[in-house]
Scaffold this motif. Structure first.
Motif, mmCIF file in Angstrom:
data_model
loop_
_atom_site.group_PDB
_atom_site.id
_atom_site.type_symbol
_atom_site.label_atom_id
_atom_site.label_comp_id
_atom_site.label_asym_id
_atom_site.label_seq_id
_atom_site.Cartn_x
_atom_site.Cartn_y
_atom_site.Cartn_z
ATOM 1 N N LEU A 110 0.833 -1.215 0.000
ATOM 2 C CA LEU A 110 0.000 0.000 0.000
ATOM 3 C C LEU A 110 0.861 1.257 0.000
ATOM 4 N N ARG A 111 1.934 1.251 0.768
ATOM 5 C CA ARG A 111 2.835 2.397 0.812
ATOM 6 C C ARG A 111 3.455 2.624 -0.570
ATOM 7 N N GLY A 112 3.825 1.543 -1.257
ATOM 8 C CA GLY A 112 4.364 1.659 -2.608
ATOM 9 C C GLY A 112 3.345 2.220 -3.588
ATOM 10 N N GLU A 113 2.088 1.816 -3.440
ATOM 11 C CA GLU A 113 1.026 2.344 -4.299
ATOM 12 C C GLU A 113 0.811 3.831 -4.039
ATOM 13 N N ARG A 114 0.851 4.234 -2.767
ATOM 14 C CA ARG A 114 0.710 5.666 -2.440
ATOM 15 C C ARG A 114 1.864 6.469 -3.022
ATOM 16 N N LEU A 115 3.078 5.934 -2.922
ATOM 17 C CA LEU A 115 4.241 6.623 -3.483
ATOM 18 C C LEU A 115 4.078 6.773 -4.994
ATOM 19 N N GLY A 116 3.691 5.711 -5.668
ATOM 20 C CA GLY A 116 3.506 5.771 -7.115
ATOM 21 C C GLY A 116 2.464 6.787 -7.529
ATOM 22 N N ARG A 117 1.356 6.811 -6.809
ATOM 23 C CA ARG A 117 0.273 7.763 -7.100
ATOM 24 C C ARG A 117 0.757 9.199 -6.898
ATOM 25 N N LEU A 118 1.489 9.439 -5.820
ATOM 26 C CA LEU A 118 2.017 10.775 -5.538
ATOM 27 C C LEU A 118 2.989 11.219 -6.631
ATOM 28 N N LEU A 119 3.864 10.324 -7.059
ATOM 29 C CA LEU A 119 4.824 10.683 -8.102
ATOM 30 C C LEU A 119 4.130 10.968 -9.431
ATOM 31 N N ARG A 120 3.113 10.164 -9.762
ATOM 32 C CA ARG A 120 2.354 10.408 -10.999
ATOM 33 C C ARG A 120 1.689 11.771 -10.958
ATOM 34 N N GLU A 121 1.071 12.096 -9.813
ATOM 35 C CA GLU A 121 0.407 13.392 -9.674
ATOM 36 C C GLU A 121 1.421 14.532 -9.790
ATOM 37 N N ALA A 122 2.559 14.399 -9.156
ATOM 38 C CA ALA A 122 3.584 15.443 -9.180
ATOM 39 C C ALA A 122 4.178 15.604 -10.578
#
Length: 89
Positions: free
Chosen positions: A12-24
């Motif tokens: 889940l932490r990896g998914e949150r990181l990926g989502r944050l990077l995509r948004e940024a």
């Protein structure tokens, strides 16, 4: 060497990181951001999609720099959500 399986929390932490990077990254191309961070576009793709849920610290730091994010912001937004604690009546 056998790799220890990831916990659901780590995934889940990896998914949150990926989502944050995509948004940024926004409208910037994956190739441009990866080049700016000094990593391959495939590595960035794996991180963004959660296929690489535990990237190396220096990879995350390089991406944060390329995207104008602070490490504090990344940590705060990717940290596990606190578990609900039942109220004692």
């Amino acid at each position: 060497m056998v790799r220890t399986p990831l916990t659901p929390e780590e995934r889940l932490r990896g998914e949150r990181l990926g989502r944050l990077l995509r948004e940024a990254r926004g409208e910037r191309s994956m190739v441009a951001v990866a080049a700016s961070a000094g990593i391959s576009a495939e590595t960035l793709r794996k991180i963004e999609t959660g296929r690489a849920p535990t990237p190396a610290f220096f990879t995350v730091a390089a991406l944060a720099g390329a995207l104008g994010l602070s490490m504090d912001e990344l940590l705060g937004r990717c940290a596990p959500e606190p578990a609900a604690v039942p109220l004692i009546a």
